[in-house]
Design a protein around this motif. Structure first.
Motif, PDB file in Angstrom:
ATOM      1  N   LYS A   1       0.831  -1.095  -0.097  1.00 48.00           N
ATOM      2  CA  LYS A   1       0.016  -0.087  -0.001  1.00 48.00           C
ATOM      3  C   LYS A   1       0.890   1.141  -0.035  1.00 48.00           C
ATOM      4  N   GLU A   2       1.957   1.095   0.772  1.00 52.61           N
ATOM      5  CA  GLU A   2       2.590   2.482   1.033  1.00 52.61           C
ATOM      6  C   GLU A   2       3.282   2.622  -0.324  1.00 52.61           C
ATOM      7  N   GLU A   3       4.081   1.596  -0.699  1.00 51.95           N
ATOM      8  CA  GLU A   3       4.908   1.820  -2.018  1.00 51.95           C
ATOM      9  C   GLU A   3       4.272   1.861  -3.365  1.00 51.95           C
ATOM     10  N   THR A   4       3.160   1.113  -3.611  1.00 53.72           N
ATOM     11  CA  THR A   4       2.454   1.081  -4.816  1.00 53.72           C
ATOM     12  C   THR A   4       1.137   1.715  -4.981  1.00 53.72           C
ATOM     13  N   GLY A   5       0.547   1.637  -3.706  1.00 58.59           N
ATOM     14  CA  GLY A   5      -0.907   2.254  -3.360  1.00 58.59           C
ATOM     15  C   GLY A   5      -1.945   1.312  -3.450  1.00 58.59           C
ATOM     16  N   ALA A   6      -1.504  -0.221  -3.944  1.00 57.88           N
ATOM     17  CA  ALA A   6      -2.360  -1.236  -3.627  1.00 57.88           C
ATOM     18  C   ALA A   6      -3.351  -1.397  -2.637  1.00 57.88           C
ATOM     19  N   LEU A   7      -4.518  -1.288  -2.768  1.00 59.19           N
ATOM     20  CA  LEU A   7      -5.433  -1.415  -1.669  1.00 59.19           C
ATOM     21  C   LEU A   7      -5.872  -2.604  -1.259  1.00 59.19           C
ATOM     22  N   SER A   8      -5.870  -3.653  -2.071  1.00 62.43           N
ATOM     23  CA  SER A   8      -6.333  -5.007  -1.483  1.00 62.43           C
ATOM     24  C   SER A   8      -5.363  -6.006  -2.245  1.00 62.43           C
ATOM     25  N   ILE A   9      -5.016  -6.875  -1.563  1.00 65.63           N
ATOM     26  CA  ILE A   9      -4.204  -8.033  -2.130  1.00 65.63           C
ATOM     27  C   ILE A   9      -4.978  -9.629  -1.675  1.00 65.63           C
ATOM     28  N   THR A  10      -4.734 -10.298  -2.592  1.00 64.31           N
ATOM     29  CA  THR A  10      -5.522 -11.829  -2.477  1.00 64.31           C
ATOM     30  C   THR A  10      -4.364 -12.782  -2.884  1.00 64.31           C
ATOM     31  N   GLY A  11      -4.596 -13.960  -2.590  1.00 66.63           N
ATOM     32  CA  GLY A  11      -3.841 -15.134  -3.150  1.00 66.63           C
ATOM     33  C   GLY A  11      -2.651 -15.335  -2.674  1.00 66.63           C
ATOM     34  N   LEU A  12      -2.316 -14.678  -1.333  1.00 69.57           N
ATOM     35  CA  LEU A  12      -0.941 -14.641  -0.879  1.00 69.57           C
ATOM     36  C   LEU A  12      -0.365 -16.097  -0.711  1.00 69.57           C
TER      37      LEU A  12
END
Length: 169
Positions: free
Chosen positions: A65-76
């Motif tokens: 979130k801090e470095e790319t602005g990604a708000l939601s991640i899945t499939g970790l």
């Protein structure tokens, strides 16, 4: 988690502390989400340090979130671990033992504006999608540039080669 180092790591002389980090592997076909750093003219995987009491997964989501602005991640999914020793630049220790836990994940939805730290802004860091083969070729050239290379270029090159061989079709 599988060790991704090509050669065994050996401690450096002097006092040392351990720093856990996470690294995100986000692919779209042959493109990979990387951070380009103008100061070093190289590409690194998004990620960073794990805070006290923070899980690896929470640290990865926060860093993305801090470095790319990604708000939601899945499939970790765990991919592997890379260990290195480096000289340390702050008082208290001579060296740092960095353990990078790498995860494959997907980003859902839109991106917000990155909220990078001051040194990241100062170094000209920005998120980019790049063909993985181009990132590998670029970082290989930087590895041979003794005048201007970041300390992470060997780690990133090694990780990119593993990612390409194991995940990119």
């Amino acid at each position: 988690m599988k060790n991704l180092n090509n050669t065994p790591v050996a401690p450096l002389p002097g006092s040392c502390f351990t720093r856990k980090t996470t690294r995100a592997i986000v692919l779209r076909g042959n493109d990979i989400l990387m951070l380009y750093t103008k100061r070093y003219d190289d590409y690194t995987l998004p990620g960073g340090g794990v805070d006290e009491g923070e899980t690896l997964e929470a640290a990865l989501a926060r860093e993305l979130k801090e470095e790319t602005g990604a708000l939601s991640i899945t499939g970790l999914t765990p991919f592997g671990r890379y260990e290195e020793y480096r000289p340390w630049y702050k008082p208290g220790h001579d060296n740092v033992h960095i353990i990078s836990y790498c995860y494959v994940c997907e980003i859902c939805g839109e991106f917000d504006a990155p909220a990078m730290e001051g040194y990241e802004h100062a170094n000209g860091m920005k998120p980019v999608w790049i063909n993985i083969d181009q990132a590998i070729a670029h970082n290989e050239a930087k590895l041979n540039d003794a005048n201007n290379k970041g300390m992470s270029v060997l780690r990133e090159l090694t990780l990119l080669k593993h990612i390409s061989a194991q995940l990119v079709t």
